[in-house]
Write a protein that holds these residues in place. Structure first.
Motif, PDB file in Angstrom:
ATOM      1  N   GLY A   1       0.831  -1.201   0.000  1.00  0.00           N
ATOM      2  CA  GLY A   1       0.000   0.000   0.000  1.00  0.00           C
ATOM      3  C   GLY A   1       0.865   1.251   0.000  1.00  0.00           C
ATOM      4  N   THR A   2       0.251   2.363   0.320  1.00  0.00           N
ATOM      5  CA  THR A   2       0.979   3.623   0.370  1.00  0.00           C
ATOM      6  C   THR A   2       2.041   3.574   1.454  1.00  0.00           C
ATOM      7  OG1 THR A   2      -1.020   4.751  -0.368  1.00  0.00           O
ATOM      8  CG2 THR A   2       0.712   6.123   0.614  1.00  0.00           C
TER       9      THR A   2
ATOM     10  N   LYS B   1     -10.778  -5.036   5.608  1.00  0.00           N
ATOM     11  CA  LYS B   1     -10.503  -4.837   4.185  1.00  0.00           C
ATOM     12  C   LYS B   1      -9.659  -3.580   3.992  1.00  0.00           C
ATOM     13  CE  LYS B   1     -13.285  -6.354   1.027  1.00  0.00           C
ATOM     14  NZ  LYS B   1     -14.245  -6.323  -0.024  1.00  0.00           N
ATOM     15  N   PRO B   2      -8.691  -3.633   3.082  1.00  0.00           N
ATOM     16  CA  PRO B   2      -7.934  -2.421   2.751  1.00  0.00           C
ATOM     17  C   PRO B   2      -8.865  -1.373   2.131  1.00  0.00           C
ATOM     18  CG  PRO B   2      -6.886  -4.362   1.809  1.00  0.00           C
ATOM     19  CD  PRO B   2      -8.229  -4.784   2.321  1.00  0.00           C
TER      20      PRO B   2
ATOM     21  N   GLU C   1      -4.600   2.120   2.498  1.00  0.00           N
ATOM     22  CA  GLU C   1      -4.256   1.922   3.902  1.00  0.00           C
ATOM     23  C   GLU C   1      -5.178   0.904   4.551  1.00  0.00           C
ATOM     24  OE1 GLU C   1      -6.225   3.087   6.671  1.00  0.00           O
ATOM     25  OE2 GLU C   1      -7.777   3.960   5.448  1.00  0.00           O
ATOM     26  N   CYS C   2      -4.803   0.490   5.758  1.00  0.00           N
ATOM     27  CA  CYS C   2      -5.600  -0.438   6.542  1.00  0.00           C
ATOM     28  C   CYS C   2      -6.029   0.211   7.854  1.00  0.00           C
ATOM     29  CB  CYS C   2      -4.785  -1.697   6.879  1.00  0.00           C
ATOM     30  SG  CYS C   2      -4.541  -2.826   5.492  1.00  0.00           S
ATOM     31  N   ASP C   3      -7.158  -0.198   8.356  1.00  0.00           N
ATOM     32  CA  ASP C   3      -7.627   0.109   9.708  1.00  0.00           C
ATOM     33  C   ASP C   3      -7.974   1.574   9.971  1.00  0.00           C
ATOM     34  OD1 ASP C   3      -7.133  -2.602  10.066  1.00  0.00           O
ATOM     35  OD2 ASP C   3      -5.200  -2.256  11.037  1.00  0.00           O
ATOM     36  N   ASN C   4      -7.947   2.424   8.952  1.00  0.00           N
ATOM     37  CA  ASN C   4      -8.265   3.847   9.109  1.00  0.00           C
ATOM     38  C   ASN C   4      -7.472   4.497  10.243  1.00  0.00           C
ATOM     39  OD1 ASN C   4      -9.969   4.058   6.916  1.00  0.00           O
ATOM     40  ND2 ASN C   4     -11.759   3.459   8.101  1.00  0.00           N
TER      41      ASN C   4
ATOM     42  N   ASP D   1      -5.668  -7.093  -4.667  1.00  0.00           N
ATOM     43  CA  ASP D   1      -6.433  -6.232  -3.764  1.00  0.00           C
ATOM     44  C   ASP D   1      -5.774  -6.109  -2.404  1.00  0.00           C
ATOM     45  OD1 ASP D   1      -8.298  -5.738  -5.690  1.00  0.00           O
ATOM     46  OD2 ASP D   1      -9.647  -7.337  -5.043  1.00  0.00           O
ATOM     47  N   GLY D   2      -4.860  -7.000  -2.073  1.00  0.00           N
ATOM     48  CA  GLY D   2      -4.157  -6.953  -0.802  1.00  0.00           C
ATOM     49  C   GLY D   2      -5.045  -7.328   0.369  1.00  0.00           C
TER      50      GLY D   2
END
Length: 188
Positions: free
Chosen positions: A65-66, A144-145, A172-175, A136-137
């Motif tokens: 991801g980023t 979910k990403p 990103e993950c998990d906000n 999609d990772g």
């Protein structure tokens, strides 16, 4: 000794005048009145004075991801102004700041005022919970990403700015995001 009596009278008169002046001004004899050297600090940079851009950081967590991004604030006005604090971060849903998802922000570092001259720059670094895997990772947490075309980056007294990465989308993950305070030094 007549001459020395005249000197004594002059000295006594000078002392009396000094005592009266001290009583009127509140300044003690032997102390200097310092010239006022305080100047008004520059005002906070208004949103209209800033051009904001972002790119993926060189040093970021392992993943696809980023991971981390550098956000640059350029003063495009003709006046010196100040940026300060840690940014707020929200993913812009459908590309609109009105439909955004605020991320949980963890602050690092100590905030200090950064003076930004015309055409000068200041930076913050955002570090996200990294997306893992291919296509999609996935998130290590099982969530979910999420990807956003733009993020809304806000600074107190300097507005909110919708910005896209110049080299991809925000993933990103998990906000969650960890942020540095505004800095005059460009992070990597």
């Amino acid at each position: 000794m007549r001459h020395s009596n005249g000197i004594r009278r002059a000295a006594l008169a000078t002392t009396a005048v000094t005592a009266v002046a001290a009583a009127v001004t509140g300044i003690l004899p032997g102390t200097a009145l310092a010239a006022s050297t305080t100047s008004t600090p520059p005002p906070a940079c208004p949103a209209s004075a800033l051009q904001v851009s972002a790119w993926q950081a060189v040093h970021r967590p392992v993943g696809t991801g980023t991971g981390a991004a550098v956000v640059q604030f350029t003063n495009v006005s003709r006046r010196t102004c100040v940026l300060k604090g840690h940014p707020t971060v929200a993913g812009a849903g459908n590309g609109s700041p009105a439909h955004n998802t605020p991320l949980k922000v963890t602050r690092t570092g100590r905030a200090a005022a950064v003076t930004v001259r015309p055409h000068g720059k200041a930076w913050v670094k955002l570090t996200f919970v990294q997306v893992q895997g291919e296509a999609d990772g996935y998130c290590v947490s099982g969530k979910k990403p999420v990807t956003y075309p733009t993020m809304v980056i806000g600074l107190q007294h300097s507005g909110k700015h919708q910005v896209a990465l110049n080299d991809g989308v925000w993933a990103e993950c998990d906000n969650k995001v960890t942020v540095t305070p505004v800095s005059p030094v460009k992070p990597s």
